[in-house]
Scaffold this motif. Structure first.
Motif, PDB file in Angstrom:
ATOM      1  N   THR B 139       0.803  -1.225   0.000  1.00  0.00           N
ATOM      2  CA  THR B 139       0.000   0.000   0.000  1.00  0.00           C
ATOM      3  C   THR B 139       0.837   1.278   0.000  1.00  0.00           C
ATOM      4  O   THR B 139       0.324   2.349  -0.322  1.00  0.00           O
ATOM      5  CB  THR B 139      -0.922   0.045   1.239  1.00  0.00           C
ATOM      6  N   GLY B 140       2.115   1.158   0.390  1.00  0.00           N
ATOM      7  CA  GLY B 140       2.948   2.347   0.539  1.00  0.00           C
ATOM      8  C   GLY B 140       3.002   3.229  -0.702  1.00  0.00           C
ATOM      9  O   GLY B 140       2.753   4.436  -0.638  1.00  0.00           O
ATOM     10  N   GLY B 141       3.344   2.621  -1.816  1.00  0.00           N
ATOM     11  CA  GLY B 141       3.549   3.382  -3.048  1.00  0.00           C
ATOM     12  C   GLY B 141       2.304   4.128  -3.488  1.00  0.00           C
ATOM     13  O   GLY B 141       2.294   5.359  -3.598  1.00  0.00           O
ATOM     14  N   LEU B 142       1.222   3.395  -3.706  1.00  0.00           N
ATOM     15  CA  LEU B 142       0.008   4.041  -4.209  1.00  0.00           C
ATOM     16  C   LEU B 142      -0.633   4.962  -3.178  1.00  0.00           C
ATOM     17  O   LEU B 142      -1.215   5.981  -3.533  1.00  0.00           O
ATOM     18  CB  LEU B 142      -0.982   2.996  -4.714  1.00  0.00           C
ATOM     19  N   GLY B 143      -0.508   4.618  -1.902  1.00  0.00           N
ATOM     20  CA  GLY B 143      -1.089   5.463  -0.857  1.00  0.00           C
ATOM     21  C   GLY B 143      -0.508   6.871  -0.929  1.00  0.00           C
ATOM     22  O   GLY B 143      -1.238   7.862  -0.974  1.00  0.00           O
ATOM     23  N   VAL B 144       0.817   6.938  -0.953  1.00  0.00           N
ATOM     24  CA  VAL B 144       1.477   8.243  -1.041  1.00  0.00           C
ATOM     25  C   VAL B 144       1.095   8.916  -2.356  1.00  0.00           C
ATOM     26  O   VAL B 144       0.808  10.114  -2.411  1.00  0.00           O
ATOM     27  CB  VAL B 144       3.013   8.083  -0.943  1.00  0.00           C
ATOM     28  N   ILE B 238      -6.264  -1.680   7.607  1.00  0.00           N
ATOM     29  CA  ILE B 238      -7.093  -0.516   7.905  1.00  0.00           C
ATOM     30  C   ILE B 238      -7.313   0.344   6.659  1.00  0.00           C
ATOM     31  O   ILE B 238      -8.423   0.747   6.357  1.00  0.00           O
ATOM     32  CB  ILE B 238      -6.462   0.320   9.051  1.00  0.00           C
ATOM     33  N   ILE B 239      -6.263   0.632   5.939  1.00  0.00           N
ATOM     34  CA  ILE B 239      -6.368   1.373   4.673  1.00  0.00           C
ATOM     35  C   ILE B 239      -5.023   1.398   3.947  1.00  0.00           C
ATOM     36  O   ILE B 239      -4.938   1.433   2.734  1.00  0.00           O
ATOM     37  CB  ILE B 239      -6.866   2.838   4.904  1.00  0.00           C
ATOM     38  N   GLY B 240      -3.929   1.400   4.729  1.00  0.00           N
ATOM     39  CA  GLY B 240      -2.591   1.629   4.190  1.00  0.00           C
ATOM     40  C   GLY B 240      -2.009   2.802   4.943  1.00  0.00           C
ATOM     41  O   GLY B 240      -2.490   3.140   6.021  1.00  0.00           O
ATOM     42  N   PRO B 241      -0.979   3.456   4.399  1.00  0.00           N
ATOM     43  CA  PRO B 241      -0.413   4.606   5.117  1.00  0.00           C
ATOM     44  C   PRO B 241      -1.462   5.724   5.201  1.00  0.00           C
ATOM     45  O   PRO B 241      -2.376   5.775   4.381  1.00  0.00           O
ATOM     46  CB  PRO B 241       0.765   5.028   4.235  1.00  0.00           C
TER      47      PRO B 241
END
Lengths: 143, 431
Positions: B139-144, B238-241
């Motif tokens: 989730t890190g990449g797309l979340g940011v 929960i959702i990601g970052p």
């Protein structure tokens, strides 16, 4: 009168010394003198080379941990008692020798002793006063 | 800078009303749409209408990672699969991955949460974000990315890896915000120094997360990159970052509690803990459609502090994560957190956070070996001095964890550098 020495960290693993020496060889650096201090876990390779700057560059490129320190090179006659005299004068002055190693010069009939003490400046003065020859860096590098 | 003034700075009482209203709705929604919750609620003899106040959340059963695995892949979804527009999986640092599904509204929610987080770190349309979090299922990449897009900042979607190129781009593009794991950021800093490009890096802030780190690492990152190193928190379930983010006060992470309702419970008996007490963080998603999470046990250890922050936000703050209730190590019966070892290690002058903890049991007794890379600053031409540093590290660790460990010095860069989460512990015990 201080000579530059390069010390390199060596992990006690097969081939690590070779890697360092190889990196220096590839940079066409000739090692004049060397010693290894070792513990059960790691070692410190200490070398004297004609061109410390070039050696540092090669070591940096190779990703080694190293530093440069000052040492004194003393010429002692290649006869019994030669080294004892030098150590005695230092001891009298309360100077501790951290480590030393020796090599024989090709040109002279003298042994060259590389010394690291806790007080380099006063070691030089003391040795000079006692008439012990200190070999200048230029000469050491070209031995 | 504050992204959503209303949501982030709302008076506490007012927010509680909003939370309660949302909680009631999501609990009923989960009960009606996810068979798992219906079953669990029945077992616990609770019904959605039992939620009358925020405290009533304590009547509800917990949800755990294992439950999500059991429902693999889509069992926890509350909507038909066709309404799910994106899926992610957890990075699987602790076992099999779990799947998270997002509806279009969830992506919107996530973008908002991330826009808030990035704004807290000073991101506006004027900034250039170099996003080194991995793009893909993580989730890190797309979340940011979503958050940055929502703000309108310029994103460089570079992902992790190709360190030399990262630094070149950082210099050439004039990157101002870096998003990555703290260990990778440190690796970048190191490489920038090696390339002699450190001085030309113009970073203002770093948004670092996805793994545990320490204050000492913050100092190190701030010194090396001359930026504000800020902590971000989140998890795929929960959702990601974007669940929580540190503001410039650097004294804890503001939880987006109007969206993600936090509780802290004792890891031993799961009883709720008071404000300021350290325990396991439990989160309930208040607005998530695709996969509502009711009282999800994050296993992350933290404490909550309330009160108005100097930054103006009224959102509750959680302390830096100091461990996980499930990754604590038991060494000769003593509980040891890898983060304590890191803290002790970094307290010794000249030591850099490149280390690995190796646990063995050679003669029916656990032994910890901590391998530490020798930095330029630690190195000396005298054996005595190096031994002294080594012993200082051992003493420092012993003072912190109460156990004597063996510290071994290894050559620089001989320990694996991670581009994602650093693997710090190697447990070789056959238990």
């Amino acid at each position: 009168m201080k000579v530059k020495q390069i010390s390199i960290f060596l992990e006690n693993k097969q081939g690590h010394l070779l890697e360092v020496v190889d990196a220096l060889a590839k940079a066409k650096i000739n090692i004049r003198a060397l010693s290894i201090a070792d513990t059960s876990e790691f070692g410190i390779l200490r070398i004297i080379v004609p061109d410390p700057e070039a050696a540092k560059k090669a070591l940096k490129k190779g990703g080694f941990t190293f530093n440069e320190n000052d040492i004194i090179a003393v010429g002692v006659s290649d006869t019994p008692g030669g080294l004892a005299k030098a150590l005695a004068v230092l001891s009298e002055e309360g100077i501790n020798v951290e480590y030393l190693y020796a090599f024989v010069s090709k040109a002279e009939e003298k042994a060259v002793v590389v010394l690291k003490t806790d007080k380099l400046e006063s070691s030089i003065k003391t040795l000079k006063k006692a008439g012990i020859s200190i070999i200048p860096p230029k000469e050491v590098y070209s031995l | 800078m504050i992204w959503d003034q209303k949501a982030e700075c709302m008076p506490h009482k007012e927010r509680e009303e909003l939370q309660l209203e949302r909680l009631k709705r999501i609990v009923k929604y989960a009960y009606d749409n996810v068979p798992f919750y219906k079953k669990r609620f029945k077992e616990a003899k609770v019904k959605p209408e039992h939620i009358q106040g925020l405290k009533d959340i304590q009547k509800l059963p917990f949800t755990e990672k294992a439950d999500l695995r059991e429902g693999y892949p889509f069992g926890m979804f509350a909507v038909p699969r066709k309404d799910i527009v994106e899926v992610h999986t957890s990075s699987g640092t602790t076992g099999k991955p779990v799947v998270a599904g997002y509806t279009r509204n969830d992506i919107d929610l996530w973008s908002e949460a991330m826009a808030r987080a990035l704004t807290m770190a000073g991101t506006s349309r004027d900034e250039i974000i170099q996003n080194c979090y991995g793009y893909g299922l993580f989730t890190g990449g797309l979340g940011v990315h979503y958050g940055a897009q929502r703000i309108g900042a310029t994103v460089v979607p570079i992902s992790a890896g190709q360190t030399k190129r990262q630094i070149q781009i950082m210099v050439d593009f004039g990157t101002t915000i870096l998003t990555s794991t703290p260990s990778y950021a440190l690796y970048l800093a190191e490489s920038a120094e090696e390339e002699g490009l450190s001085k030309r890096v113009k970073l203002k802030a770093g948004v670092f997360g996805a793994e545990m780190w320490t204050e000492r690492m913050r100092e190190e990152l701030e010194k090396r990159f001359r930026l504000h190193a800020l902590n971000i928190y989140g998890l795929t379930e929960i959702i990601g970052p974007g669940v929580a983010q540190e503001c410039m006060e650097k004294s804890g992470l503001h939880i987006a509690e109007d969206l993600f309702f936090p509780e802290v419970v004792s890891p031993d008996n799961l009883e709720p803990l008071a404000e300021g007490e350290k325990g396991e963080l439990v989160i309930t998603t208040l607005t998530r459609e695709g996969m509502p999470m009711i009282r999800f046990r994050t296993k992350d250890l933290t404490s909550l502090t309330r009160g108005k922050c100097k930054c103006g936000r009224t959102l509750v703050k959680m302390s830096r994560i100091t461990g996980r209730s499930d990754d604590m190590l038991k060494i000769r019966g003593v509980i040891v957190f890898p983060s304590s070892i890191e803290k002790a290690l970094l307290a010794v002058k000249g030591v850099e956070p490149h280390y690995q903890i190796i646990i063995t049991r050679p003669h029916h007794l656990d032994e910890i070996e901590v391998q530490v890379e020798v930095s330029q600053k630690m190195f000396s031409d005298e054996v005595r001095r190096i031994e002294e540093t080594r012993k200082n590290i051992e003493d420092s660790i012993e003072a912190e964890i109460g156990l004597r460990v063996k510290v071994t010095l290894v050559e620089p860069k001989s320990l694996p550098r991670s581009e994602g989460k650093a693997k710090r512990v190697i447990d070789k015990r056959a238990l």
